[in-house]
Design an enzyme around this catalytic site. Structure first.
Site, PDB file in Angstrom:
ATOM      1  N   LYS A   1     -10.118  -0.476  10.385  1.00  0.00           N
ATOM      2  CA  LYS A   1     -10.265  -1.540   9.748  1.00  0.00           C
ATOM      3  C   LYS A   1     -11.425  -3.055  10.469  1.00  0.00           C
ATOM      4  CE  LYS A   1      -7.595  -0.179   6.209  1.00  0.00           C
ATOM      5  NZ  LYS A   1      -7.816   0.205   4.933  1.00  0.00           N
TER       6      LYS A   1
ATOM      7  N   HIS B   1       0.633  -0.750   0.229  1.00  0.00           N
ATOM      8  CA  HIS B   1      -0.409   0.109  -0.041  1.00  0.00           C
ATOM      9  C   HIS B   1       0.905   0.703   0.297  1.00  0.00           C
ATOM     10  CE1 HIS B   1      -2.804   2.911   1.622  1.00  0.00           C
ATOM     11  NE2 HIS B   1      -3.452   2.285   1.706  1.00  0.00           N
TER      12      HIS B   1
ATOM     13  N   CYS C   1      -4.793   2.751  -3.251  1.00  0.00           N
ATOM     14  CA  CYS C   1      -3.514   2.834  -3.370  1.00  0.00           C
ATOM     15  C   CYS C   1      -2.121   2.410  -2.843  1.00  0.00           C
ATOM     16  CB  CYS C   1      -3.473   3.353  -1.366  1.00  0.00           C
ATOM     17  SG  CYS C   1      -4.874   4.501  -0.591  1.00  0.00           S
TER      18      CYS C   1
ATOM     19  N   GLN D   1      -4.552  -5.214   6.796  1.00  0.00           N
ATOM     20  CA  GLN D   1      -5.798  -5.910   6.461  1.00  0.00           C
ATOM     21  C   GLN D   1      -5.827  -7.455   7.137  1.00  0.00           C
ATOM     22  OE1 GLN D   1      -7.750  -5.067   4.548  1.00  0.00           O
ATOM     23  NE2 GLN D   1      -7.021  -3.523   4.177  1.00  0.00           N
TER      24      GLN D   1
HETATM   25  N1  PLP Z   1      -1.970  -0.487   4.913  1.00  0.00           N
HETATM   26  C1  PLP Z   1      -2.535  -1.456   3.980  1.00  0.00           C
HETATM   27  C2  PLP Z   1      -2.450  -2.797   3.501  1.00  0.00           C
HETATM   28  C3  PLP Z   1      -4.498  -1.042   3.776  1.00  0.00           C
HETATM   29  O1  PLP Z   1      -5.101  -1.449   3.050  1.00  0.00           O
HETATM   30  C4  PLP Z   1      -4.238   0.580   4.141  1.00  0.00           C
HETATM   31  C5  PLP Z   1      -5.874   1.048   4.149  1.00  0.00           C
HETATM   32  O2  PLP Z   1      -5.735   0.352   3.342  1.00  0.00           O
HETATM   33  C6  PLP Z   1      -3.069   0.877   4.684  1.00  0.00           C
HETATM   34  C7  PLP Z   1      -1.831   0.376   5.023  1.00  0.00           C
HETATM   35  C8  PLP Z   1      -3.693   2.528   5.273  1.00  0.00           C
HETATM   36  O3  PLP Z   1      -4.665   2.885   6.420  1.00  0.00           O
HETATM   37  P1  PLP Z   1      -5.365   3.307   6.939  1.00  0.00           P
HETATM   38  O4  PLP Z   1      -5.225   4.483   5.859  1.00  0.00           O
HETATM   39  O5  PLP Z   1      -6.560   3.203   7.672  1.00  0.00           O
HETATM   40  O6  PLP Z   1      -3.753   4.369   7.809  1.00  0.00           O
END
Ligand code: PLP
Length: 403
Positions: free
Chosen positions: A224, A121, A362, A201
């Site tokens: 999440k 991500h 993302c 995740q």
């Molecule tokens: N890492 C992973 C694998 C994600 O799926 C996400 C969000 O979709 C994030 C990081 C970022 O999470 P957050 O926006 O809650 O900081």
């Protein structure tokens, strides 16, 4: 688990959109909240609201107790050795930024390397690139195959004497791939390299135990895992957190301040500048209790069934391309159908009451790897049903006919 019964814990699942029953399949973006979490937040504001850590008065002490109990709940949930290893942040993104900033400040110099994978991500890419700008560290990327699996041999070859940290996602938010993090951590530690696990995740789908994994850092977001937004967790082994400088300055992270010199508080408070979201942390604790009550193994088994069913239904469709066919996979189904733009699929599904995500999720480098601008992503939670997957499949068939 009695799913139909459990769905009553999530009032939003009863609502309609465009006159159709809501089918919520955007759980990888954020999950819905059970009644107990929202009630806990209400209770905090209605009966306990007061700033934590600083007050001698009753309310402040009670709020502090609730906030620190939440830390204990997180500690237990992820199997950490001590509650001082649990730092509250705003989310996964902030947790990774904290480690990138503090760890690199303490341990990295120009040309040192951070190793990630091709399925990260943006939140596990950009913080390291900021460190590349600030102090010249280099980002190395371990490749994946066309099924969306990490190439472990290639990963190991990317490790060099300059590798200072390995930062990998446990589960890909686009492909659903469950990475072999036991192996990754074992290999990394053979080379004396610490590992950060992005569990954004995975905590909600398959669970984690940081001591069993022996990871050095682990991060996740409350929203999440059925908790409130704006709260996240950074787990760090005591030895690392003690050796890292503070991330931000301000209240609560200090021991003593003078204009000449400031000394810092002990961990985890050293990393928690300013008033923490003590309402959010107690909401998160309530969500974790709820998940623990269901049992993460039960959740994982049920969601696996859902994923298998959805994969079977969708993959039999003409012109269907599924992205992410790893042997070991969780709760996410990314796809394109015929040459219909993912945005069109998402918009039409929405009009039929079905919420999915479209776009690059993302993870632009991953989209580039597959040579597509984006995908449609259906992502499941334990409150989803086979019936909802049937609705999704039927809706996609309708959309294909329209085109
Ligand atoms: N890492 C992973 C694998 C994600 O799926 C996400 C969000 O979709 C994030 C990081 C970022 O999470 P957050 O926006 O809650 O900081």
């Amino acid at each position: 688990m009695d799913i139909i019964e459990l769905r009553h814990d999530f009032p939003i699942l009863q609502r309609e959109v465009y006159g159709k029953p809501l089918v919520y399949l955007d759980n990888a973006a954020t999950t819905q909240k059970p009644r107990c979490v929202v009630e806990k937040i209400d209770e905090m504001y209605f009966t306990l609201n007061s700033n934590v850590h600083r007050g001698v008065h009753f309310l402040s002490q009670e709020a502090t107790q609730a906030h620190e109990n939440a830390r204990k709940t997180v500690q237990k949930f992820i199997g950490a050795a001590s509650e001082s290893e649990i730092v509250f942040t705003r989310g996964t993104t902030e947790s990774i930024n904290l480690v990138a900033s503090s760890f690199c400040r303490a341990f990295c110099k120009e040309d040192d390397e951070i190793l990630i994978t091709a399925m990260e991500h943006h939140s596990n890419i950009v913080p390291w690139q900021l460190q590349a700008d600030i102090r010249g560290v280099k980002l190395r990327v371990a490749p994946i195959n066309s099924r969306g699996e990490l190439l472990l041999d290639e990963f190991e070859k990317k490790i060099s004497p300059r590798t200072k940290l390995i930062s990998v996602t446990h589960i890909s938010n686009v492909l659903g791939t469950i990475n072999p993090i036991d192996e990754i951590i074992r290999i990394a530690h053979e080379h004396d390299i610490p590992v950060l696990i992005d569990a954004a995740q995975s905590v909600q789908h398959i669970g984690v135990n940081v001591q069993q994994l022996d990871c050095d850092f682990l991060v996740f977001s409350s929203h999440k895992i059925y908790g409130p937004t704006g709260v996240g967790v950074l787990y760090g082994k005591e030895k690392w957190l003690n050796a890292m400088p503070p991330y931000q300055g301000g209240g609560e992270m200090i021991a003593n301040v003078s204009f000449e010199k400031t000394t810092y508080n002990e961990i985890p408070f050293k990393f928690e500048a300013g008033t923490p979201d003590f309402v959010g942390t107690t909401g998160l604790a309530s969500a974790l209790d709820y998940v623990a009550g269901l049992g993460i193994d039960n959740i994982a088994a049920y969601e696996k069934e859902l994923l298998d069913y959805a994969t079977e239904r969708l993959s039999s469709m003409d012109g269907m391309r599924i992205f992410g066919e790893a042997q070991n996979k969780s709760s996410v189904l990314s796809f394109l159908v015929k040459d219909i733009h993912p945005y069109d699929v998402g918009t039409l599904l929405d009009k039929m009451g079905i919420a999915v995500r479209t776009g690059h999720h993302c993870a632009e480098p991953l989209m580039n790897f597959f040579g597509v601008p984006g995908t449609v992503r259906a992502s499941f939670a334990f409150y989803n049903t086979r019936g909802e997957i049937d609705l999704l499949a039927n809706a996609i068939e309708r959309i294909v006919k329209m085109f």
